[in-house]
Design a protein around this motif. Structure first.
Motif, PDB file in Angstrom:
ATOM      1  N   SER A   1      33.564 -45.155  14.411  1.00 37.91           N
ATOM      2  CA  SER A   1      33.304 -44.736  15.782  1.00 37.91           C
ATOM      3  C   SER A   1      34.572 -44.628  16.615  1.00 37.91           C
ATOM      4  O   SER A   1      34.658 -43.802  17.526  1.00 37.91           O
ATOM      5  CB  SER A   1      32.332 -45.714  16.443  1.00 37.91           C
ATOM      6  N   SER A   2      35.570 -45.453  16.314  1.00 38.71           N
ATOM      7  CA  SER A   2      36.801 -45.412  17.106  1.00 38.71           C
ATOM      8  C   SER A   2      37.507 -44.066  16.970  1.00 38.71           C
ATOM      9  O   SER A   2      38.109 -43.564  17.923  1.00 38.71           O
ATOM     10  CB  SER A   2      37.737 -46.543  16.686  1.00 38.71           C
TER      11      SER A   2
ATOM     12  N   THR B   1      35.715 -41.724  19.231  1.00 37.88           N
ATOM     13  CA  THR B   1      36.046 -42.039  20.623  1.00 37.88           C
ATOM     14  C   THR B   1      37.401 -41.475  21.002  1.00 37.88           C
ATOM     15  O   THR B   1      37.570 -40.880  22.078  1.00 37.88           O
ATOM     16  CB  THR B   1      36.020 -43.559  20.839  1.00 37.88           C
TER      17      THR B   1
ATOM     18  N   LYS C   1      38.002 -38.507  23.830  1.00 30.49           N
ATOM     19  CA  LYS C   1      38.535 -39.133  25.041  1.00 30.49           C
ATOM     20  C   LYS C   1      38.895 -38.078  26.091  1.00 30.49           C
ATOM     21  O   LYS C   1      39.602 -37.123  25.823  1.00 30.49           O
ATOM     22  CB  LYS C   1      39.776 -39.962  24.689  1.00 30.49           C
TER      23      LYS C   1
ATOM     24  N   VAL D   1      28.360 -44.097  18.096  1.00 26.82           N
ATOM     25  CA  VAL D   1      29.475 -44.542  18.935  1.00 26.82           C
ATOM     26  C   VAL D   1      28.955 -45.563  19.953  1.00 26.82           C
ATOM     27  O   VAL D   1      28.301 -45.184  20.923  1.00 26.82           O
ATOM     28  CB  VAL D   1      30.130 -43.348  19.657  1.00 26.82           C
ATOM     29  N   PRO D   2      29.215 -46.853  19.745  1.00 23.36           N
ATOM     30  CA  PRO D   2      28.641 -47.870  20.640  1.00 23.36           C
ATOM     31  C   PRO D   2      29.149 -47.786  22.074  1.00 23.36           C
ATOM     32  O   PRO D   2      28.468 -48.226  22.996  1.00 23.36           O
ATOM     33  CB  PRO D   2      29.058 -49.194  19.983  1.00 23.36           C
ATOM     34  N   GLU D   3      30.340 -47.221  22.279  1.00 19.59           N
ATOM     35  CA  GLU D   3      30.865 -47.129  23.641  1.00 19.59           C
ATOM     36  C   GLU D   3      30.077 -46.141  24.505  1.00 19.59           C
ATOM     37  O   GLU D   3      30.118 -46.203  25.729  1.00 19.59           O
ATOM     38  CB  GLU D   3      32.340 -46.712  23.618  1.00 19.59           C
TER      39      GLU D   3
ATOM     40  N   LYS E   1      27.017 -44.992  26.306  1.00 19.27           N
ATOM     41  CA  LYS E   1      25.825 -45.617  26.864  1.00 19.27           C
ATOM     42  C   LYS E   1      24.943 -44.535  27.479  1.00 19.27           C
ATOM     43  O   LYS E   1      25.385 -43.792  28.362  1.00 19.27           O
ATOM     44  CB  LYS E   1      26.183 -46.655  27.927  1.00 19.27           C
TER      45      LYS E   1
ATOM     46  N   ASP F   1      30.734 -42.768  28.408  1.00 16.10           N
ATOM     47  CA  ASP F   1      31.703 -43.816  28.076  1.00 16.10           C
ATOM     48  C   ASP F   1      32.735 -43.812  29.202  1.00 16.10           C
ATOM     49  O   ASP F   1      33.687 -43.032  29.195  1.00 16.10           O
ATOM     50  CB  ASP F   1      32.366 -43.530  26.724  1.00 16.10           C
ATOM     51  N   SER F   2      32.516 -44.669  30.199  1.00 19.60           N
ATOM     52  CA  SER F   2      33.378 -44.666  31.382  1.00 19.60           C
ATOM     53  C   SER F   2      34.786 -45.142  31.066  1.00 19.60           C
ATOM     54  O   SER F   2      35.752 -44.745  31.730  1.00 19.60           O
ATOM     55  CB  SER F   2      32.756 -45.529  32.484  1.00 19.60           C
ATOM     56  N   THR F   3      34.928 -45.993  30.046  1.00 16.95           N
ATOM     57  CA  THR F   3      36.245 -46.498  29.690  1.00 16.95           C
ATOM     58  C   THR F   3      37.153 -45.382  29.188  1.00 16.95           C
ATOM     59  O   THR F   3      38.329 -45.297  29.548  1.00 16.95           O
ATOM     60  CB  THR F   3      36.126 -47.600  28.623  1.00 16.95           C
ATOM     61  N   HIS F   4      36.587 -44.524  28.345  1.00 20.78           N
ATOM     62  CA  HIS F   4      37.384 -43.444  27.747  1.00 20.78           C
ATOM     63  C   HIS F   4      37.090 -42.093  28.397  1.00 20.78           C
ATOM     64  O   HIS F   4      37.545 -41.056  27.893  1.00 20.78           O
ATOM     65  CB  HIS F   4      37.117 -43.366  26.236  1.00 20.78           C
TER      66      HIS F   4
END
Length: 616
Positions: free
Chosen positions: A403-404, A407, A411, A434-436, A438, A455-458
């Protein structure tokens, strides 16, 4: 002379008692009568208001229609319970009286279905005719009507033969392999005409390898299946009869004459009243007024029969109504039998296996020895080896096994997926893998959408939306045409657009699909003009499991015709293709409308390889 009859005293007392009791309840009767009159007047006024509503959701107008011959129609399935009115007894009786028994039959009137919407230009009409010519299919000779099963193609009596190799009798990587297929009928007699729908693949279970073959119809009962030899080691030829030519002729007739064999419903609701009516892209003409929901921007037509009491603008949803039954005659029914003449393998006359030797050193590369094929498909788009898809179109396939990696590839990007459930399947794969990511709860109907994951982080946004009608989802309250959605996108280098529109058009004449693809193509070109960096990916049709019933609505023959049109219409444009047809044909797993996860993984790898190409 009038005689006056004497009334006894006890009779007069009894009369006075009756009148006394009547006068006692007269006030109650009067109140009830007045209440009933007031209630009736209020409802008449309300019904007049409902009937007078004419402003549609998109463009609703009433149109008279031509009379329809009397016919018996199969009852249709009702809308799901969650879309029905409140469960009050007096409403139940009212609604049951308003729900029609079933959809009227659409008789042989192809022009009524095809020539709806905006009038095509001269260039568009010429393109349409060229596309129809490109998918023309050989028809059985006239003497094969009426149909006799004994004279139709029988895979059990047919066979194929691998033709000898080159001068030295050795097959090498980079060569081509050809198998000659001889079709026979159920009496064992050779067929003397073409038109059978065959599939071919070359595969190696030992190596996890497979490639789609090209089938050439020689129009005399024989066919050539041609394969490129792309790996070293064992390879096995597999030829499958999907439909005999006589069955294809029936499918062609159904497509042109019975576009109503999948029908739809819409629920109309206002206050305490609701009705359901039949809807479709083209409705039978029977003097019943219709609500016209033609899209104002694209001109895509859609109609529903007008409710008896409610207005056209009270429509609140769209749902699959059901499937028309009893479409075939008794003689036609025998042409669609599982394990007899639907997707049955044809045996080899001697052997179906070869051993491929390493590539000859003095031979030019594989690209110079391309396989003989039909005009649109020159060479296979790719092949499997050790379970992974390898592209032959210049794309370097990357493997996104964790998944990384996905991601990092996505991105800062926004991915829009438009289309049917095969596009939704890609959304679900990414969302689950991809767990990131949501999923944001939009309170959308299950399996319908729209859906969105973040995925707000990426800074990743993933969105899915189904295409506009016709679409066979259970209940949908929000449907938009793909062309309109594309016209609303800003686009850019960080935008990925995926389009998968095919399966739900299999019951309509091909002209209907051409019109829809023309609108989508125009919107894609506008998007690429204003935002050249936008990545647009087109997903092709894929093979699926067939039985006698599914064949009449979603046969692979319908899908092949639409897929050929799709490729031709987008050929030469700055778009990318994921060849789901060959990826499902070349794989060893059974065909399925929604391909198996391992195939979906390879499809996602192809998309992401476009999004994040390997740096050389």
């Amino acid at each position: 002379m009038m005689t006056i009859k004497h009334v006894p005293e006890n009779g007069r007392q009894k009369g006075r008692f009756v009148w006394k009791n009547i006068s006692k309840y007269a006030s109650i009767f009067l109140v009830l009568a007045l209440s009933g009159i007031i209630f009736l007047l209020r409802n008449i006024h309300t019904l007049e208001e409902w009937s007078g509503m004419s402003k549609p959701l998109s463009k609703a107008s009433l149109q008279p229609a031509k009379p329809l011959p009397k016919a018996t129609v199969q009852p249709a399935k009702p809308l799901p319970k969650d879309t029905l009115q409140p469960a009050k007894e007096f409403q139940k009786s009212l609604h049951s009286a308003l729900i029609p028994d079933g959809p009227p039959l659409l008789y042989h009137n192809q022009s009524y279905c095809v020539r709806l919407g905006q009038e095509p230009s001269h260039e568009e009409s010429q393109e349409e005719q060229n596309l129809l010519d490109s998918i023309a299919w050989p028809e059985p000779p006239p003497q094969y009507n009426p149909i006799l099963l004994q004279q139709t193609s029988d895979p059990a009596h047919s066979q194929f033969t691998i033709l000898p190799a080159g001068v030295k009798g050795v097959w090498s990587v980079g060569d081509k392999l050809e198998a000659l297929v001889n079709m026979h009928d159920f009496q064992g007699h050779p067929k003397n005409h073409g038109g059978d729908f065959l599939l071919a693949r070359l595969h190696s279970p030992e190596l996890g390898a497979g490639v789609a073959g090209q089938v050439l119809d020689h129009r005399n009962g024989t066919y050539s299946a041609v394969f490129p030899l792309l790996w070293e080691g064992p390879a096995r030829v597999e030829v499958t009869l999907v439909h005999p030519s006589e069955a294809v002729a029936v499918l062609r007739r159904l497509r042109e004459e019975r576009p109503d064999r999948v029908f739809f419903r819409s629920l109309y609701r206002s206050r305490f009243m609701s009705e359901t009516t039949v809807c479709n892209l083209c409705l039978s003409a029977n003097q019943q007024p219709v609500c016209n929901y033609t899209d104002l921007h694209t001109g895509e037509p859609w109609y529903c029969y007008k409710p008896k009491q409610l207005g056209c603008d009270t429509r609140i949803n769209h749902a699959k109504g059901g499937y028309q039954k009893h479409l075939l005659t008794n003689k036609e029914t025998v042409l669609f039998q599982s394990n007899i003449n639907i997707k049955v393998r044809i045996r080899a006359s001697w052997t179906d296996r070869v051993i491929v030797q390493p590539e000859k050193k003095d031979k030019a590369e594989v690209e110079s020895n391309r396989v003989r094929a039909e005009p649109i498909r020159v060479i296979p788009s790719g092949y499997y080896f050790q379970g992974s898809w390898h592209s032959l179109g210049g794309l370097v396939m990357r493997q996104f096994n964790d998944s990384s990696a996905i991601t990092q590839c996505l991105k800062g990007k926004v991915m829009y997926l438009y289309g049917d459930s095969t596009a939704r399947q890609w959304f679900e794969y990414l969302n689950n893998f991809v767990p990131e990511l949501k999923e944001f709860n939009l309170h959308s109907p299950k399996n319908v959408g729209p859906f969105m994951s973040v995925d707000s982080t990426h800074n990743i946004l993933l969105r899915y939306r189904c295409h506009g009608p016709p679409i066979r989802f259970n209940t949908a309250s929000e449907m938009r045409y793909v062309a309109n959605e594309l016209d609303g996108l800003t686009g850019g280098a960080d935008t990925v657009v995926v389009i998968s529109v095919w399966s739900h058009f299999s019951t309509y004449p091909v002209e209907v699909y051409i019109r829809r693809m023309r609108h989508i193509r125009r919107a894609v070109l506008h998007l690429l003009d204003r935002a050249p960096g936008t990545l647009v990916v087109i997903r092709s049709a894929n093979l699926q499991a067939l039985d006698p019933e599914v064949s009449l609505y979603n046969s692979d023959w319908f899908s092949l015709q639409l897929d050929t049109v799709l490729r031709a219409m987008f050929q030469g444009l700055d778009v990318l293709f994921v060849d789901a047809w060959e990826m499902t044909l070349a794989h060893h797993l059974p065909h399925a409308l929604h391909p198996h996860p391992v195939i979906v993984k390879n499809m996602i790898n192809a998309i992401l390889s476009y999004v994040c190409p390997e740096k050389r």
